[in-house]
Write a protein that holds these residues in place. Structure first.
Motif, PDB file in Angstrom:
ATOM      1  N   PHE A 202       0.824  -1.203   0.000  1.00 24.22           N
ATOM      2  CA  PHE A 202       0.000   0.000   0.000  1.00 24.22           C
ATOM      3  C   PHE A 202       0.866   1.264   0.000  1.00 24.22           C
ATOM      4  O   PHE A 202       1.986   1.267   0.495  1.00 24.22           O
ATOM      5  CB  PHE A 202      -0.937   0.014   1.209  1.00 24.22           C
ATOM      6  CG  PHE A 202      -2.011  -1.029   1.145  1.00 24.22           C
ATOM      7  CD1 PHE A 202      -3.077  -0.889   0.279  1.00 24.22           C
ATOM      8  CD2 PHE A 202      -1.940  -2.167   1.930  1.00 24.22           C
ATOM      9  CE1 PHE A 202      -4.072  -1.847   0.198  1.00 24.22           C
ATOM     10  CE2 PHE A 202      -2.934  -3.141   1.868  1.00 24.22           C
ATOM     11  CZ  PHE A 202      -3.999  -2.988   0.992  1.00 24.22           C
ATOM     12  N   ASN A 262      -3.279   9.072   8.719  1.00 26.25           N
ATOM     13  CA  ASN A 262      -3.149   7.759   9.381  1.00 26.25           C
ATOM     14  C   ASN A 262      -1.812   7.550  10.077  1.00 26.25           C
ATOM     15  O   ASN A 262      -1.259   6.443  10.080  1.00 26.25           O
ATOM     16  CB  ASN A 262      -3.370   6.616   8.376  1.00 26.25           C
ATOM     17  CG  ASN A 262      -4.769   6.612   7.806  1.00 26.25           C
ATOM     18  OD1 ASN A 262      -5.721   6.995   8.472  1.00 26.25           O
ATOM     19  ND2 ASN A 262      -4.893   6.189   6.560  1.00 26.25           N
ATOM     20  N   THR A 372      -5.662  -0.850  -5.602  1.00 23.30           N
ATOM     21  CA  THR A 372      -6.936  -1.458  -5.213  1.00 23.30           C
ATOM     22  C   THR A 372      -7.310  -2.584  -6.170  1.00 23.30           C
ATOM     23  O   THR A 372      -7.777  -3.657  -5.747  1.00 23.30           O
ATOM     24  CB  THR A 372      -8.046  -0.392  -5.182  1.00 23.30           C
ATOM     25  OG1 THR A 372      -7.679   0.647  -4.266  1.00 23.30           O
ATOM     26  CG2 THR A 372      -9.371  -0.995  -4.736  1.00 23.30           C
ATOM     27  N   PRO A 377      -9.132  -3.763  -0.944  1.00 17.39           N
ATOM     28  CA  PRO A 377      -9.424  -2.496  -0.253  1.00 17.39           C
ATOM     29  C   PRO A 377      -8.161  -1.729   0.103  1.00 17.39           C
ATOM     30  O   PRO A 377      -7.184  -2.295   0.606  1.00 17.39           O
ATOM     31  CB  PRO A 377     -10.187  -2.939   0.990  1.00 17.39           C
ATOM     32  CG  PRO A 377     -10.833  -4.228   0.578  1.00 17.39           C
ATOM     33  CD  PRO A 377      -9.850  -4.893  -0.343  1.00 17.39           C
ATOM     34  N   TYR A 378      -8.210  -0.436  -0.129  1.00 13.10           N
ATOM     35  CA  TYR A 378      -7.047   0.433   0.001  1.00 13.10           C
ATOM     36  C   TYR A 378      -6.786   0.799   1.452  1.00 13.10           C
ATOM     37  O   TYR A 378      -7.693   1.222   2.170  1.00 13.10           O
ATOM     38  CB  TYR A 378      -7.278   1.694  -0.834  1.00 13.10           C
ATOM     39  CG  TYR A 378      -6.136   2.673  -0.816  1.00 13.10           C
ATOM     40  CD1 TYR A 378      -4.889   2.321  -1.299  1.00 13.10           C
ATOM     41  CD2 TYR A 378      -6.318   3.955  -0.322  1.00 13.10           C
ATOM     42  CE1 TYR A 378      -3.847   3.219  -1.293  1.00 13.10           C
ATOM     43  CE2 TYR A 378      -5.279   4.874  -0.312  1.00 13.10           C
ATOM     44  CZ  TYR A 378      -4.046   4.491  -0.797  1.00 13.10           C
ATOM     45  OH  TYR A 378      -3.008   5.381  -0.779  1.00 13.10           O
ATOM     46  N   GLN A 379      -5.543   0.621   1.900  1.00 15.55           N
ATOM     47  CA  GLN A 379      -5.170   0.905   3.285  1.00 15.55           C
ATOM     48  C   GLN A 379      -3.849   1.687   3.304  1.00 15.55           C
ATOM     49  O   GLN A 379      -2.785   1.111   3.524  1.00 15.55           O
ATOM     50  CB  GLN A 379      -5.017  -0.394   4.074  1.00 15.55           C
ATOM     51  CG  GLN A 379      -6.260  -1.258   4.110  1.00 15.55           C
ATOM     52  CD  GLN A 379      -5.999  -2.615   4.732  1.00 15.55           C
ATOM     53  OE1 GLN A 379      -5.136  -2.761   5.609  1.00 15.55           O
ATOM     54  NE2 GLN A 379      -6.715  -3.626   4.281  1.00 15.55           N
ATOM     55  N   VAL A 381      -0.699   4.084   4.455  1.00 14.74           N
ATOM     56  CA  VAL A 381       0.016   4.168   5.729  1.00 14.74           C
ATOM     57  C   VAL A 381       0.893   5.414   5.733  1.00 14.74           C
ATOM     58  O   VAL A 381       1.256   5.955   4.690  1.00 14.74           O
ATOM     59  CB  VAL A 381       0.894   2.922   5.969  1.00 14.74           C
ATOM     60  CG1 VAL A 381       0.041   1.671   6.082  1.00 14.74           C
ATOM     61  CG2 VAL A 381       1.925   2.757   4.852  1.00 14.74           C
TER      62      VAL A 381
END
Length: 442
Positions: A202, A262, A372, A377-379, A381
């Motif tokens: 990601f 985040n 994605t 699902p996009y996460q 950091v």
């Protein structure tokens, strides 16, 4: 286009076999990145313009007289907009050809650091540099081999820059910052720049700034039977450090934008090392030094931080007797014996500034969509870890985005490895990002 897995593993096998000579910790280990660069040049050679192909390839030594085997590599797949009044580019930068040192005695003997080893029954390949960052160099090399073979018609020119001297910058004037200063990265400003030296698939959407410092307290050497006649530099440096930290956290608290990005933690200032004191149990030292670092949120400016810390030191020195003491014979000003304590804080010259990526840019949106599509699902950091140069490039108007496909838990660790499946998806992400950016070009 897709990753040619056999070709990727073959090239990576050759890379890891050289990693013993790529360790970067001068003066003990001075890497010879040309051991990798020349292998890249060799596999690309049939596809270069000089040999009837489409690629432009440069091998750049910034100080060849002193470091003849430490050259950067720049690869270009030219687009149709090259040479026009409105050129467009897509660039992959930051994958480096040096590695951190590996202690062979601490690695599993079945997966030695300087030989690529496949763990049976898995898609894991072990060796120093697999995740950080020779795996990325091999991946991007294969991407350009695919571009040169399939020859897609692109408006944007696609660049890659493989760099030297990333893991340690004690040797000056040869790293990516100097490559930029010399103008070699000027062509990259016409489109997204993917900094490919991260992990876990990601996007890394923000990084921290890093500064290292030394705090020294000065008193006077004295026999420990007479503490009332001197200033104990050990006590003073500890109290001063605590006071500076307290003020730091007041002035640089959690920033409101950190939640949006985040971040797991906010800015920190802490001691990490003692400088050795030559003395004895019964001698109060006249000088003591604590070393440490500051990890700074990208939403604060390094210049503001330095000014604030300088003001802390000035105020403490002017009010030295107001610091907490350790008892009736622990003082920081002893006028009857002509001793007054003082402190000095010095920042080391090297500073890496943090970056908050533009979350509205075409490059970001394309990378998010591609990621994605590849892994779900996009996460995103954020980290207070650092990357060189990225903030400077962003200030010049470049759209910097950060990603990577290695395993974060083994960055700089023993038994480093990569997962082949992640690099297959990583190839897909980069290729798809290029396609999506291309669609935004008029």
């Amino acid at each position: 286009m897709e990753l040619n897995k056999d070709r990727f593993i073959t090239l990576l096998t050759k890379f890891i076999a050289e990693s013993k000579n790529l360790q970067n910790l001068p003066p003990k280990f001075v890497p010879r990145e040309d051991l990798i660069a020349l292998k890249v040049l060799d596999v690309l050679k049939p596809f270069t313009k000089e040999n009837g192909g489409v690629l432009n390839v440069q091998h750049i030594h910034l100080d060849k007289a002193n470091y003849p085997e430490r050259g950067h590599v720049i690869i270009e797949y030219p687009g149709t907009s090259k040479g026009t009044a409105n050129p467009k580019t897509f660039s992959i930068v930051g994958s480096h050809m040096d590695v951190v040192p590996a202690d062979e005695t601490k690695w599993d003997p079945t997966t030695p650091p300087f030989k690529l080893t496949h763990k049976t029954g898995t898609d894991e390949y072990f060796g120093r540099g697999t995740t950080d960052c020779l795996g990325h160099v091999a991946l991007v090399t294969d991407l350009f081999l695919e571009l040169a073979t399939h020859k897609p018609q692109l408006k944007q020119s696609v660049f890659a820059v493989f760099i030297v001297s990333e893991e340690n910058t004690d040797i000056p004037n040869i790293g990516v910052d100097d490559l930029q200063k010399a103008g070699y990265l000027d062509n990259l400003k016409h489109g997204p720049v993917i900094w490919l030296d991260s992990a876990d698939m990601f996007n890394t959407i923000a990084t921290g700034g890093a500064l290292t410092w030394e705090l020294t307290a000065f008193g006077k050497n004295m026999h420990s039977a007479m503490p009332n006649r001197t200033v104990n530099s050990l006590e003073l440096v500890n109290e001063a450090c605590a006071e500076i930290q307290k003020r730091f956290y007041t002035d640089f608290p959690a920033h409101p934008k950190e939640k949006e990005y985040n971040f797991e933690i906010s800015s920190t200032m802490k001691p990490t090392l003692w400088k050795e004191i030559q003395g004895s149990f019964n001698t109060i030292p006249g000088q003591a030094t604590i070393c440490g670092d500051i990890r700074l949120s990208p939403f604060y400016e390094v210049s503001d931080l330095k000014a604030k810390v300088a003001s802390y030191v000035k105020d403490i020195n002017e009010n030295i007797t107001k610091l907490r003491s350790r008892g009736p014979y622990s003082k920081y000003d002893v006028p009857e014996y002509g001793v007054k304590g003082r402190i000095e804080l010095v920042f080391h010259e090297e500073v890496d500034e943090g970056i908050a990526c533009d979350l509205t840019s075409a490059g970001y949106k394309a990378l998010v969509q591609a990621t994605t599509e590849a892994i779900g699902p996009y996460q995103p950091v954020s980290t207070l870890g650092t990357l060189p140069l990225v903030r400077n490039l962003q200030r010049q108007g470049m759209d910097i985005q950060i990603t990577g496909f290695g395993v974060e838990d083994v960055y700089h660790a023993d038994n480093e490895f990569l997962r082949l499946g992640d690099f297959v998806k990583g190839f897909q992400i980069l290729n798809r990002t290029i396609e999506l950016v291309e669609k935004t070009i008029n």
